[in-house]
Design a protein around this motif. Structure first.
Motif, mmCIF file in Angstrom:
data_model
loop_
_atom_site.group_PDB
_atom_site.id
_atom_site.type_symbol
_atom_site.label_atom_id
_atom_site.label_comp_id
_atom_site.label_asym_id
_atom_site.label_seq_id
_atom_site.Cartn_x
_atom_site.Cartn_y
_atom_site.Cartn_z
ATOM 1 N N ASP A 1 -7.350 1.935 -6.049
ATOM 2 C CA ASP A 1 -8.095 0.856 -5.410
ATOM 3 C C ASP A 1 -9.149 0.248 -6.333
ATOM 4 O OD1 ASP A 1 -9.772 2.988 -5.468
ATOM 5 O OD2 ASP A 1 -10.246 2.978 -3.333
ATOM 6 N N ASN B 1 -4.258 6.291 -1.405
ATOM 7 C CA ASN B 1 -5.085 5.173 -1.871
ATOM 8 C C ASN B 1 -4.523 4.506 -3.123
ATOM 9 O OD1 ASN B 1 -7.205 3.992 -0.564
ATOM 10 N ND2 ASN B 1 -8.770 4.804 -1.940
ATOM 11 N N ARG C 1 0.838 -1.192 0.000
ATOM 12 C CA ARG C 1 0.000 0.000 0.000
ATOM 13 C C ARG C 1 0.879 1.250 0.000
ATOM 14 N NH1 ARG C 1 -5.351 -0.101 1.957
ATOM 15 N NH2 ARG C 1 -4.842 -2.015 3.092
#
Length: 897
Positions: A543, A473, A469
């Motif tokens: 995402d 986002n 990650r």
């Protein structure tokens, strides 16, 4: 040094004579390589010792097996002979075997003499001239020279005799100097030619030259003959120029795969196609690999005549089936045949070929053996072709030997890797370690959590993944592929071997590797907890799996786990497992589902196969269970990122190399079969549309039946059989719109992610490295014609590998059922023929037929009970093996409930 201009006539595809000229620099100091020759005095890996042999092309090609098993060593082969066999190696197993012997068999001591550049072998028969030159070295040797020339040519034999060159035919040499057992490898002799009268329906062939002219005039038609596996009397050819199928009822000594000239029979012997109820969707039948798109077969240009035009208008308008007879074999299929012996008759494993007459001195020693033979001739007086022994493979019924037969029948190379190939491997062997200098040239990704997810027991691990990650986002996702091209350098012995094998072949109980095990299971395999070289594709995506950036580069990685699919699935599903690796896999899974949905929205198809998984008894090693292969979400996880990597790489290499890239193309489906399926689905009340792949995908999604999870999968399996085969193409041969991959709904697609087991991926790695200026592109990859030929060979090898895997599955299915009498299970009706129905047993994915009374394309009656297509019935199963393809016998069992 002398300069000579060599000109050579050749025929182009239109049979026009062209003159090809080239300038050659002739040398007088090419060595003889005889040990201790004071004249040449050059050291080499090959030092020839007495006796020394020279062999003509016929012996090299027709008696290669005898040479391999004989005492014929210290062989001098001309470079022109090597060029001849290399030119033919893709079409001829004999030629390929000769190349393998020259390049691989060190024990034979084969010296390739550069006759094209030698001043001693010009203006005459180069073999005789070279033999004379070798004889002139007698005065420079400490021992007497024993040089022998082997030829089947009578004139050459007489010429050698006049020049005092020792010369034999292969028959005479074997009878004088070799073990008598080798006589069986010589084949037939005059005792087989006592009856010279032609038998019924056989007649002498028209001369090839005359045939060619008649083909050009439209009086004869040419094509490769295809013989039905289940009925050897049924044969046909397909004439490409007219998209016309001609059935053959006078085969006249042909073998499946021969290229033949056919004469049409009178029209009163033709048939009219009968309209019949037949809703059945077959898988592609396998062939012998001779039907490639680009071969050196000549498709002769046919002159357009009013006769031909009216003929084909009549065929089409009256729905006729033309019949013909074979009048000439233009080119024999050049392959070997495996099978068994019954007395003096060889019975091939492949049911498309007839039984052969085999001459052997000890038939009783072959009765329980599997053997391999070579076609010799098919005289007009014999109802069977003649063959000679090539190799005794082993005991019939032995699982390993039967597996070898399957591989050989599908032209899969099973010999060990040669000394030259193994010499290309790192000298440190399994102790090889990546140098610091190599690490500095690459992205060092060893601090990233990388893992692999593969089937249970996988040893040749091509790919690993990572996901982490980022801020805003965003996610960094990497696919890291084994850097095989680091170890397999262009134009080396190991590269040539990989280019010949093209693919690793997977049978049920084994695999036959494209590369040596040191690479496949060790140095290239991305196993855990060791440093490995990789080629990485790294994306930045949001995402929703939208790609924001992509980069390519060579890397060094250190996988922290080698997982199998179920193991990774259990990690995802375990709510108590929140390790860093598990969280990474969950992120990959989340993004993979988004990627899949994006593909589906674009029209990608989700199809199904009839792949099965076998379990084996630990003691007998026989199959103990067979079931449909079960998939997990993690299968899809890996698949999505491999597809994404392949698409990304395809775009990259095509931008840089628009005319020599290797891509994977999938054309539109077989529309006739899809239309038949559409009619069937509409009759069942389903909307089935296939105008685009997206509409087809949506149609498949809505075909559901309550409490029947198998039904939707079955329809997808039937749809899969309506698809055309995906093929490798060189972009020089295909316009951009035709590069589209129908099944994946991808504008561009290639194979990058499995270089350990596919040579296409090795080529793509080289293209990718050159496209990002890491390495220069190998010169031979800039040749468009060569790249086209490589793609043709890749397609043939991959097709044969697929059929070999299927034959292995069929064989093991037969082993599973043969000792299980009265096996009863549930089956679903999948197709309707004229007097029977096809059924499939979901548990085993077995298909067979049952006699039935046909009412219409939807309804049938079996033993008084009415059924519809896709109804379930009870059947009793038995299985036999025919030509390495399982033959399922099913008996209807009336359900009294």
């Amino acid at each position: 040094m002398k300069v000579q201009l060599n000109s050579q006539p050749r025929l182009n595809k239109r049979l026009q004579v062209m003159i090809q000229a080239k300038e050659v620099y002739l040398s007088s100091d090419i060595p003889c390589q005889i040990r201790g020759c004071a004249f040449c005095n050059q050291e080499s890996d090959i030092q020839l010792e007495n006796p020394i042999f020279m062999l003509d092309n016929e012996i090299l090609e027709q008696y290669i097996d005898l040479i391999e098993q004989s005492n014929i060593n210290n062989i001098v082969v001309l470079q022109s002979q090597v060029a001849y066999f290399r030119k033919r190696q893709q079409q001829s197993q004999y030629a390929q075997q000769m190349i393998n012997l020259i390049e691989s068999n060190f024990s034979k001591k084969i010296y390739v003499y550069q006759d094209e550049f030698s001043i001693h072998t010009q203006n005459g028969n180069p073999l005789i001239l070279l033999a004379q030159w070798y004889n002139s070295h007698r005065q420079f040797l400490k021992t007497e020279l024993d040089l022998c020339l082997l030829t089947q040519n009578y004139q050459m034999h007489q010429q050698c005799k006049n020049l005092n060159i020792k010369c034999f035919t292969i028959q005479d040499y074997v009878k004088l100097y070799e073990n008598n057992d080798l006589l069986d490898f010589l084949g037939m002799d005059e005792e087989f030619e006592q009856n010279q009268e032609a038998i019924n329906n056989q007649f002498p062939y028209i001369a090839v030259e005359e045939c060619v002219q008649q083909i050009k005039q439209g009086l004869l038609f040419e094509g490769r003959i295809s013989i039905d596996r289940n009925n050897i009397k049924q044969a046909r050819i397909f004439v490409k120029q007219f998209q016309l199928e001609i059935k053959i009822n006078q085969q006249n000594r042909v073998l499946h795969g021969d290229r033949v000239a056919v004469e049409l029979l009178p029209e009163d012997q033709w048939e009219q196609q009968q309209k019949q109820i037949q809703i059945k969707f077959d898988e592609d039948d396998d062939d012998d690999g001779n039907n490639n798109t680009h071969t050196n077969d000549t498709s002769h240009e046919i002159m357009s005549t009013s006769h031909l035009q009216s003929l084909f208008r009549k065929v089409q308008s009256q729905n006729l089936i033309p019949y013909g007879k074979v009048v000439c074999v233009l080119q024999r299929t050049e392959r070997h045949f495996c099978g068994h012996v019954e007395n003096n008759i060889f019975v091939p494993a492949d049911g498309r070929y007839p039984s052969f007459i085999l001459k052997h001195s000890k038939y009783d020693t072959l009765q329980d053996k599997k053997i391999q033979v070579q076609f010799v001739d098919w005289p007009v007086w014999s109802d069977k072709p003649l063959c000679k022994l090539k190799k005794v493979l082993g005991k019939a019924g032995d699982m390993f030997i039967e597996g070898n037969v399957i591989l050989l029948e599908h032209q899969v190379e099973i010999r060990e890797f040669s000394h030259q190939v193994l010499a290309c491997l790192p000298i440190e062997g399994d102790k090889y370690r990546i140098s610091e200098q190599e690490i500095k040239r690459r992205m060092d990704l060893r601090d990233i959590l990388v893992c692999s997810i593969d089937p249970v027991g996988c040893k040749d691990i091509d790919d690993t993944l990572h996901c982490r990650r980022l801020e805003n986002n965003l996610y960094e996702v990497g696919v890291h592929i084994a850097d095989v091209s680091h170890f397999v350098k262009p134009d080396t012995a190991i590269d040539k071997e990989a280019a010949h094998r093209c693919t690793t072949v997977y049978l049920v109980d084994r695999r036959t590797d494209m590369l040596p095990k040191l690479l496949t299971e060790n140095l290239c395999s991305l196993v855990s907890n060791v440093d490995r070289l990789a080629f990485s594709v790294i994306w930045i995506m949001d995402d929703q799996a939208n790609i924001k950036d992509v980069k390519f580069g060579k890397s060094v990685i250190r996988s922290i786990a080698s997982l199998h699919y179920q193991q990774a699935q259990e990690m995802i599903d375990n709510p108590n497992d929140n390790s860093q690796l598990t969280q990474s896999i969950r992120l990959l899974n989340m993004l993979a589902k988004k990627l899949k949905q994006l593909r589906m929205d674009q029209g990608a198809l989700s199809l199904a196969s009839n792949q099965v998984k076998f379990s084996f008894d630990d003691e007998t090693h026989n199959p103990s269970d067979v079931r449909m292969y079960q998939l997990h979400d993690t299968n899809s996880l890996v698949e999505e990122f491999m597809l994404l990597a392949n698409c990304s790489v395809a775009n990259q290499i095509l931008q840089r190399f628009p005319s020599i890239s290797v891509l994977r193309r999938h054309q539109e489906p077989k529309m006739k079969q899809l239309k038949e399926l559409q009619i069937l689905m509409n009759d069942l009340g389903y909307q089935f549309t296939f105008d685009t792949s997206k509409l087809l995908s949506e149609s498949l999604d809505q075909i559901q039946r309550p409490n029947d999870s198998f039904f939707n999968k079955l329809i997808r399996m039937i749809t899969t059989r309506c698809m055309n085969e995906a093929l490798y193409v060189c972009t020089a041969d295909v316009d951009y719109p035709e590069l589209y991959h129908y099944g994946l709904a991808a504008e561009l697609y290639t194979h990058f992610t499995s270089p350990i087991r596919r040579y296409a991926d090795v080529l793509v790695h080289r293209l990718l490295a050159a496209s990002i200026d890491l390495e220069s592109l190998p010169p031979n990859m800039s040749n468009k014609i060569r790249m086209t030929r490589i793609c043709d060979k890749l397609n043939m090898r991959h097709r044969m590998a697929r059929f070999a895997s299927r034959a292995s599955s069929d064989y093991h299915t037969y082993l599973f059922f043969k000792n299980r009498p009265q096996q009863i299970d549930q089956a679903i009706i999948t197709g309707i023929l004229t007097d029977k129905v096809t059924v499939m047993i979901p548990r085993y994915v077995l298909e067979g037929t049952i006699e039935a009374q046909i009412i219409d394309r939807m309804n049938i009656i079996i033993q008084g009970t009415r059924y519809r297509i896709f109804d379930y019935i009870q059947v009793e199963i038995s299985v036999e093996l025919h030509s390495f393809h399982k033959k399922i016998h099913m008996k209807y069992i009336k359900n009294n409930n």
